[in-house]
Design an enzyme around this catalytic site. Structure first.
Site, PDB file in Angstrom:
ATOM      1  N   CYS A 213      -6.497  74.349  30.734  1.00 35.52           N
ATOM      2  CA  CYS A 213      -6.868  74.904  32.161  1.00 35.52           C
ATOM      3  C   CYS A 213      -6.987  74.020  33.035  1.00 35.52           C
ATOM      4  O   CYS A 213      -7.370  72.995  32.973  1.00 35.52           O
ATOM      5  CB  CYS A 213      -7.943  75.938  32.017  1.00 35.52           C
ATOM      6  SG  CYS A 213      -8.024  77.181  33.168  1.00 35.52           S
TER       7      CYS A 213
ATOM      8  N   ASP B   7     -17.741  82.156  27.912  1.00 38.26           N
ATOM      9  CA  ASP B   7     -17.735  80.820  28.625  1.00 38.26           C
ATOM     10  C   ASP B   7     -19.364  80.693  28.879  1.00 38.26           C
ATOM     11  O   ASP B   7     -20.199  81.323  28.931  1.00 38.26           O
ATOM     12  CB  ASP B   7     -16.996  80.939  29.872  1.00 38.26           C
ATOM     13  CG  ASP B   7     -16.772  79.491  30.575  1.00 38.26           C
ATOM     14  OD1 ASP B   7     -17.088  78.528  29.940  1.00 38.26           O
ATOM     15  OD2 ASP B   7     -16.346  79.538  32.003  1.00 38.26           O
TER      16      ASP B   7
HETATM   17  O1  LIG Z   1     -12.130  75.217  36.186  1.00 36.35           O
HETATM   18  C1  LIG Z   1     -12.404  75.761  37.104  1.00 36.35           C
HETATM   19  O2  LIG Z   1     -12.777  75.047  38.139  1.00 36.35           O
HETATM   20  C2  LIG Z   1     -12.634  77.242  37.149  1.00 36.35           C
HETATM   21  C3  LIG Z   1     -12.825  77.807  38.455  1.00 36.35           C
HETATM   22  C4  LIG Z   1     -13.084  79.204  38.396  1.00 36.35           C
HETATM   23  C5  LIG Z   1     -12.981  79.989  37.337  1.00 36.35           C
HETATM   24  C6  LIG Z   1     -12.706  79.542  36.083  1.00 36.35           C
HETATM   25  C7  LIG Z   1     -12.504  78.044  36.045  1.00 36.35           C
HETATM   26  N1  LIG Z   1     -12.453  77.441  34.557  1.00 36.35           N
HETATM   27  C8  LIG Z   1     -12.697  78.198  33.618  1.00 36.35           C
HETATM   28  O3  LIG Z   1     -13.741  77.468  32.840  1.00 36.35           O
HETATM   29  C9  LIG Z   1     -13.511  77.150  31.529  1.00 36.35           C
HETATM   30  C10 LIG Z   1     -13.449  75.936  31.123  1.00 36.35           C
HETATM   31  O4  LIG Z   1     -14.580  75.196  31.238  1.00 36.35           O
HETATM   32  P1  LIG Z   1     -14.854  73.659  30.923  1.00 36.35           P
HETATM   33  O5  LIG Z   1     -14.766  72.773  32.291  1.00 36.35           O
HETATM   34  O6  LIG Z   1     -14.236  73.298  29.621  1.00 36.35           O
HETATM   35  O7  LIG Z   1     -16.338  73.790  30.844  1.00 36.35           O
HETATM   36  C11 LIG Z   1     -12.344  77.805  31.209  1.00 36.35           C
HETATM   37  O8  LIG Z   1     -12.484  79.304  30.648  1.00 36.35           O
HETATM   38  C12 LIG Z   1     -11.516  77.922  32.542  1.00 36.35           C
HETATM   39  O9  LIG Z   1     -10.573  78.864  32.669  1.00 36.35           O
END
Ligand SMILES: O=C(O)c1ccccc1N[C@@H]1O[C@H](COP(=O)(O)O)[C@@H](O)[C@H]1O
Length: 198
Positions: free
Chosen positions: A6, A124
């Site tokens: 992502c 998450d």
């Molecule tokens: O990654 C972002 O900045 C984000 C922004 C808004 C909503 C979701 C976002 N990311 C999501 O977060 C997890 C990954 O988190 P990590 O950085 O690996 O701890 C994943 O579900 C992304 O889609």
């Protein structure tokens, strides 16, 4: 093991994700260090080949705006992150793409996949995209089916996290970056391989 990478922001990121065998790639439309503007998102989505799911990621964006941006960019799925109610999922059904319900679970959360009409559940850490690890081991007795584990995953912990929580798939952003918002192509490769080791 379904793997979603992502927060991709460049064509090179997309090419590497495809090459290393990611099942899905995510583009963040909402405010974030990883945000892509609509024109860039449309360009990146068109670089994703058939067989790899392109996911538009939204947080705190009004639903009518989500519908407009998702429709215009041609994403293959929509991820609603945070407090979106069931009505938001119903309102996006007309897009005709799979919906992903993403949030930080609490003891009271409804963890049935499809409870809000979604095709996939994504669980998450409390701060999405922060790279913060959280204890998801207890989830294995509360959720089954098509659900993704996210939050603080990285090359060194993804195999053990999968063994503990037994998700259907994993999602990562921070753990495959050299600095916030900049993907590390070596880490993308290593993460995808490590996620499938278990
Ligand atoms: O990654 C972002 O900045 C984000 C922004 C808004 C909503 C979701 C976002 N990311 C999501 O977060 C997890 C990954 O988190 P990590 O950085 O690996 O701890 C994943 O579900 C992304 O889609």
């Amino acid at each position: 093991m379904f793997v979603k990478l992502c927060g991709l922001r460049t064509e090179a990121d997309v090419a590497v994700a495809v090459e290393v065998g990611a099942d899905a790639v995510g583009f963040v439309f909402s405010e974030s260090p990883r945000q892509v503007d609509p024109a860039t998102a449309t360009r990146l989505v068109s670089a994703v080949p058939d067989g790899v799911l392109s996911v538009g990621v939204f947080r705190k964006t009004p639903v009518d705006e989500v519908a407009r941006l998702a429709g215009a960019s041609g994403v293959g799925a929509v991820q609603l992150h945070g407090d979106y109610p069931k009505e938001a999922f119903e309102a996006l059904r007309h897009l005709g793409v799979p919906l992903i319900r993403a949030f930080a679970p609490t003891p009271d959360s409804d963890l049935r996949v499809g409870a809000f009409g979604e095709e996939l559940l994504l669980l998450d850490s409390p701060v999405a995209g922060s790279g913060e690890r959280w204890d998801a081991a207890a989830l294995r007795d509360r959720v089954d089916g098509r659900w993704l584990l996210a939050g603080g995953l990285g090359v060194d912990n993804v195999a053990s996290a999968v063994a503990e929580a037994r998700p259907w798939g994993v999602d990562v952003s921070s753990g495959i970056e050299s600095e916030r918002g900049v993907k590390d192509h070596g880490l993308m490769r290593a993460f995808t391989a490590a996620a499938r080791l278990g």
